[in-house]
Motif scaffolding. Structure first.
Motif, mmCIF file in Angstrom:
data_model
loop_
_atom_site.group_PDB
_atom_site.id
_atom_site.type_symbol
_atom_site.label_atom_id
_atom_site.label_comp_id
_atom_site.label_asym_id
_atom_site.label_seq_id
_atom_site.Cartn_x
_atom_site.Cartn_y
_atom_site.Cartn_z
ATOM 1 N N ALA A 1 0.843 -1.206 0.000
ATOM 2 C CA ALA A 1 0.000 0.000 0.000
ATOM 3 C C ALA A 1 0.877 1.256 0.000
ATOM 4 O O ALA A 1 0.607 2.212 -0.732
ATOM 5 C CB ALA A 1 -0.937 -0.012 1.204
ATOM 6 N N ASP A 2 1.936 1.253 0.806
ATOM 7 C CA ASP A 2 2.867 2.389 0.810
ATOM 8 C C ASP A 2 3.538 2.543 -0.553
ATOM 9 O O ASP A 2 3.714 3.649 -1.045
ATOM 10 C CB ASP A 2 3.937 2.208 1.890
ATOM 11 C CG ASP A 2 3.400 2.398 3.287
ATOM 12 O OD1 ASP A 2 2.308 2.980 3.430
ATOM 13 O OD2 ASP A 2 4.070 1.953 4.235
ATOM 14 N N LEU B 1 2.384 1.741 -3.444
ATOM 15 C CA LEU B 1 1.443 2.281 -4.417
ATOM 16 C C LEU B 1 1.196 3.773 -4.221
ATOM 17 O O LEU B 1 0.893 4.486 -5.178
ATOM 18 C CB LEU B 1 0.110 1.526 -4.349
ATOM 19 C CG LEU B 1 0.143 0.088 -4.839
ATOM 20 C CD1 LEU B 1 -1.226 -0.556 -4.655
ATOM 21 C CD2 LEU B 1 0.569 0.004 -6.293
ATOM 22 N N ARG B 2 1.340 4.270 -2.994
ATOM 23 C CA ARG B 2 1.124 5.698 -2.723
ATOM 24 C C ARG B 2 2.287 6.569 -3.185
ATOM 25 O O ARG B 2 2.126 7.760 -3.400
ATOM 26 C CB ARG B 2 0.860 5.917 -1.243
ATOM 27 C CG ARG B 2 -0.564 5.633 -0.833
ATOM 28 C CD ARG B 2 -0.839 6.142 0.576
ATOM 29 N NE ARG B 2 -0.044 5.479 1.590
ATOM 30 C CZ ARG B 2 -0.400 4.372 2.227
ATOM 31 N NH1 ARG B 2 -1.538 3.804 1.951
ATOM 32 N NH2 ARG B 2 0.386 3.840 3.143
ATOM 33 N N ARG B 3 3.465 5.999 -3.329
ATOM 34 C CA ARG B 3 4.651 6.791 -3.688
ATOM 35 C C ARG B 3 4.484 7.583 -4.987
ATOM 36 O O ARG B 3 4.782 8.770 -5.009
ATOM 37 C CB ARG B 3 5.896 5.907 -3.771
ATOM 38 C CG ARG B 3 6.366 5.421 -2.452
ATOM 39 C CD ARG B 3 6.987 6.551 -1.676
ATOM 40 N NE ARG B 3 7.366 6.041 -0.376
ATOM 41 C CZ ARG B 3 7.319 6.760 0.717
ATOM 42 N NH1 ARG B 3 6.929 8.000 0.671
ATOM 43 N NH2 ARG B 3 7.673 6.246 1.862
ATOM 44 N N GLN C 1 1.806 8.684 -6.393
ATOM 45 C CA GLN C 1 0.815 9.735 -6.177
ATOM 46 C C GLN C 1 1.435 10.896 -5.414
ATOM 47 O O GLN C 1 1.207 12.059 -5.740
ATOM 48 C CB GLN C 1 -0.375 9.177 -5.395
ATOM 49 C CG GLN C 1 -1.149 8.121 -6.153
ATOM 50 C CD GLN C 1 -2.096 7.355 -5.260
ATOM 51 O OE1 GLN C 1 -2.040 7.429 -4.040
ATOM 52 N NE2 GLN C 1 -2.986 6.589 -5.885
ATOM 53 N N GLU C 2 2.223 10.592 -4.408
ATOM 54 C CA GLU C 2 2.880 11.631 -3.624
ATOM 55 C C GLU C 2 3.917 12.371 -4.467
ATOM 56 O O GLU C 2 4.043 13.586 -4.386
ATOM 57 C CB GLU C 2 3.548 11.016 -2.390
ATOM 58 C CG GLU C 2 4.132 12.007 -1.431
ATOM 59 C CD GLU C 2 3.099 12.866 -0.732
ATOM 60 O OE1 GLU C 2 3.506 13.894 -0.164
ATOM 61 O OE2 GLU C 2 1.905 12.541 -0.756
ATOM 62 N N ARG D 1 2.012 14.800 -6.516
ATOM 63 C CA ARG D 1 1.349 15.858 -5.759
ATOM 64 C C ARG D 1 2.314 16.964 -5.341
ATOM 65 O O ARG D 1 1.970 18.147 -5.413
ATOM 66 C CB ARG D 1 0.696 15.265 -4.506
ATOM 67 C CG ARG D 1 -0.123 16.271 -3.713
ATOM 68 C CD ARG D 1 -0.575 15.700 -2.388
ATOM 69 N NE ARG D 1 0.509 15.476 -1.452
ATOM 70 C CZ ARG D 1 1.104 16.437 -0.731
ATOM 71 N NH1 ARG D 1 0.726 17.685 -0.864
ATOM 72 N NH2 ARG D 1 2.074 16.143 0.098
#
Length: 77
Positions: free
Chosen positions: A22-23, A25-27, A29-30, A33
């Protein structure tokens, strides 16, 4: 002594994998952003001018860094 995988080990490893995935996959996106947060802001453009002045030799690196920090801090407060 021989190590043997038991259900406890497998469960712990699966929980770690799920959390890490999950972490992971967020990279992206971050990473997308963060630049969007600053792009086009007046303070960011002003900071770019400070860097240009430094590159042109009109100030020292220390002066440019100080001016950049002040301008960015003023834009976030």
């Amino acid at each position: 002594m021989t190590f043997t995988w038991i259900t406890f080990h497998r469960d712990a490893l699966e929980a770690l994998e799920a959390d890490s995935y999950a972490d992971f996959l967020r990279r992206p996106q971050e990473a997308e952003r963060m630049p969007n947060q600053f792009y086009g802001r007046r303070e960011t453009r002003a900071a770019g001018r400070e860097v240009s002045l430094f590159a042109a030799g009109n100030m020292t690196a220390k002066q440019a860094a100080k001016n950049l920090a002040v301008k960015l801090a003023a834009g976030t407060s």
